[in-house]
Design a protein around this motif. Structure first.
Motif: not given
Length: 116
Positions: A18-42
């Motif tokens: 699968l390929r997940l995507s995220c569109v960001a707005s409201g801040f200066t994206f290109f100077v901002t590190p980004m992450s993915w986090v997940r939460q499994a059930p429980g």
């Protein structure tokens, strides 16, 4: 204000991709590190991948290293998570996060369910 919108989740079988995507707005994206986090059930939030600004150095949690790839497109204010060889234990809600902190600003999430 900061807005993050994730998409691309779904129901897949073990071994699929699968390929997940995220569109960001409201801040200066290109100077901002980004992450993915997940939460499994429980379970609590788990940082799984991050990408720096600029040259885009990456880091991965051991459970996904070698299977997941984080990338970004600064021209489109987007960050991606390519997930390969998915496992049942990858089932979780996945969130795009601004910055490198697990509890940073995040979107509403996209559900990934891996089941045979």
């Amino acid at each position: 204000q900061v807005q993050l919108v994730e998409s691309g989740g779904g129901l897949v079988r073990p071994g699929d991709s699968l390929r997940l995507s995220c569109v960001a707005s409201g801040f200066t994206f290109f100077v901002t590190p980004m992450s993915w986090v997940r939460q499994a059930p429980g379970k609590g939030l788990e940082m799984i991948a991050s990408i720096n600004a600029g040259a885009g150095g990456t880091n991965y949690e051991d459970a996904v290293k070698g299977r997941f790839i984080i990338s970004r497109d600064n021209a489109k204010n987007m960050v991606f998570l390519e997930m390969n060889r998915l496992k049942v234990e990858d089932t979780a809600m996945y969130y795009c996060v601004r910055g490198l902190q697990t509890l940073g600003d995040r979107g509403q999430g996209t559900q990934v369910t891996v089941s045979s």
